[in-house]
Design a protein around this motif. Structure first.
Motif, short mmCIF file in Angstrom:
data_model
loop_
_atom_site.label_atom_id
_atom_site.label_comp_id
_atom_site.label_asym_id
_atom_site.label_seq_id
_atom_site.Cartn_x
_atom_site.Cartn_y
_atom_site.Cartn_z
N LYS A 153 6.33 5.30 9.07
CA LYS A 153 7.09 6.52 8.84
C LYS A 153 8.07 6.70 10.00
O LYS A 153 7.69 6.61 11.16
CB LYS A 153 6.13 7.71 8.78
N LEU A 154 9.32 6.92 9.66
CA LEU A 154 10.35 7.13 10.68
C LEU A 154 10.73 8.60 10.70
O LEU A 154 11.10 9.16 9.66
CB LEU A 154 11.58 6.27 10.38
N LEU A 176 18.93 4.07 16.29
CA LEU A 176 17.50 4.35 16.46
C LEU A 176 16.63 3.22 15.91
O LEU A 176 15.56 2.93 16.44
CB LEU A 176 17.13 5.67 15.80
N ARG A 177 17.09 2.55 14.85
CA ARG A 177 16.33 1.44 14.26
C ARG A 177 16.24 0.23 15.20
O ARG A 177 15.36 -0.60 15.04
CB ARG A 177 16.93 1.02 12.92
N LEU A 178 17.15 0.14 16.15
CA LEU A 178 17.08 -0.94 17.14
C LEU A 178 15.86 -0.81 18.04
O LEU A 178 15.34 -1.80 18.55
CB LEU A 178 18.34 -0.95 18.02
N PHE A 179 15.39 0.42 18.23
CA PHE A 179 14.32 0.69 19.20
C PHE A 179 13.02 1.19 18.58
O PHE A 179 11.99 1.19 19.23
CB PHE A 179 14.80 1.73 20.22
N THR A 180 13.09 1.66 17.35
CA THR A 180 11.93 2.28 16.71
C THR A 180 11.26 1.30 15.77
O THR A 180 11.88 0.83 14.81
CB THR A 180 12.36 3.54 15.91
N PRO A 181 9.98 0.96 15.99
CA PRO A 181 9.30 0.03 15.08
C PRO A 181 9.31 0.54 13.64
O PRO A 181 9.08 1.72 13.39
CB PRO A 181 7.88 -0.03 15.62
N ARG A 182 9.57 -0.35 12.70
CA ARG A 182 9.59 -0.02 11.27
C ARG A 182 8.39 -0.61 10.54
O ARG A 182 7.92 -0.06 9.57
CB ARG A 182 10.89 -0.52 10.64
N TYR A 183 7.92 -1.78 10.98
CA TYR A 183 6.83 -2.45 10.29
C TYR A 183 5.59 -2.52 11.17
O TYR A 183 5.69 -2.70 12.39
CB TYR A 183 7.23 -3.87 9.87
N PHE A 224 0.80 -1.23 0.00
CA PHE A 224 0.00 0.00 0.00
C PHE A 224 0.83 1.28 0.00
O PHE A 224 0.38 2.31 -0.48
CB PHE A 224 -0.99 0.00 1.16
N GLU A 225 2.05 1.22 0.49
CA GLU A 225 2.90 2.42 0.49
C GLU A 225 3.33 2.81 -0.92
O GLU A 225 3.74 3.94 -1.17
CB GLU A 225 4.12 2.24 1.39
N TYR A 267 5.19 6.09 -1.90
CA TYR A 267 4.39 7.29 -1.96
C TYR A 267 3.90 7.65 -0.56
O TYR A 267 3.78 8.81 -0.20
CB TYR A 267 3.21 7.09 -2.92
N HIS A 268 3.61 6.62 0.23
CA HIS A 268 3.18 6.80 1.63
C HIS A 268 4.11 6.00 2.53
O HIS A 268 4.50 4.91 2.18
CB HIS A 268 1.77 6.22 1.88
N GLU A 269 4.43 6.54 3.66
CA GLU A 269 4.93 5.76 4.79
C GLU A 269 4.05 6.21 5.93
O GLU A 269 3.97 7.39 6.23
CB GLU A 269 6.42 5.97 5.02
N PHE A 270 3.33 5.27 6.50
CA PHE A 270 2.24 5.57 7.43
C PHE A 270 2.70 5.66 8.87
O PHE A 270 3.66 5.01 9.27
CB PHE A 270 1.19 4.47 7.35
N GLU A 271 1.97 6.41 9.64
CA GLU A 271 1.98 6.24 11.09
C GLU A 271 0.87 5.22 11.34
O GLU A 271 -0.07 5.10 10.55
CB GLU A 271 1.71 7.57 11.79
#
Length: 176
Positions: free
Chosen positions: A102-103, A158-165, A77-78, A120-124
């Motif tokens: 979205k990061l 930051l990627r160790l702690f921040t959800p990506r998916y 969808f992104e 086109y989109h990276e969502f919250e």
């Protein structure tokens, strides 16, 4: 079970979520062309059919089929300008979909090689939830996970702690 250079954590988490919410055997229409993850779903006992690469922003015929019971959309969808149209047109009663979140510390993905491979989109998470609800879906389960990279620096840290998916299991709302 997971071999080669496949994104182990993403595939593992996606398969665990699918198993928990839509146990096999089940027939699935997976949005997007056949990809390496399809083999993992088939090994689990799912029967998988993929769309044929049509532009789902312009052509939603593949999801209008009344015989489809489950649609999956893993990081699809992104890439669409208007994911609402596809989500609204899906006739299946069940949906399992994941999107990259979205990061705040990283711009949206855009391939330097393939001009079509871009987000086109990276969502919250709340935005994706709202999109699904507006298109007639009721979210029954959700999960998030990180995507660490093997690099040194602030963003990899930051990627160790921040959800990506972000992944959801939704069912067609009875009000639509």
């Amino acid at each position: 079970m997971y071999e080669g250079n496949f994104p182990y954590k993403r595939y593992q988490k996606t398969l665990e979520f699918l198993r928990a919410n839509v146990p096999s055997p089940a027939s699935i229409l997976d949005l997007g062309v056949r990809n390496p993850f399809v083999k993992f779903m088939e090994k689990e006992g799912y029967t998988v059919t993929n769309t044929s690469g049509e532009d789902l922003d312009l052509d939603t015929k593949a999801v209008i089929n009344e015989n489809i019971e489950i649609v999956t959309a893993f990081e699809i969808f992104e890439h669409l300008v208007a994911p609402f149209n596809v989500l609204k047109d899906i006739k299946a009663d069940k949906l399992v979909a994941s999107v990259p979140l979205k990061l705040w510390f990283s711009s949206a993905y855009r391939s330097k090689i393939d001009p079509w491979d871009r987000h086109y989109h990276e969502f919250e998470d709340w935005q994706f939830d709202w999109l699904l609800e507006k298109a007639g879906w009721k979210i029954k389960a959700r999960d998030k996970w990180t995507h660490p990279v093997k690099k040194i620096g602030l963003r990899p840290l930051l990627r160790l702690f921040t959800p990506r998916y972000y992944i959801v299991y939704a069912e067609r709302s009875s009000t639509v």
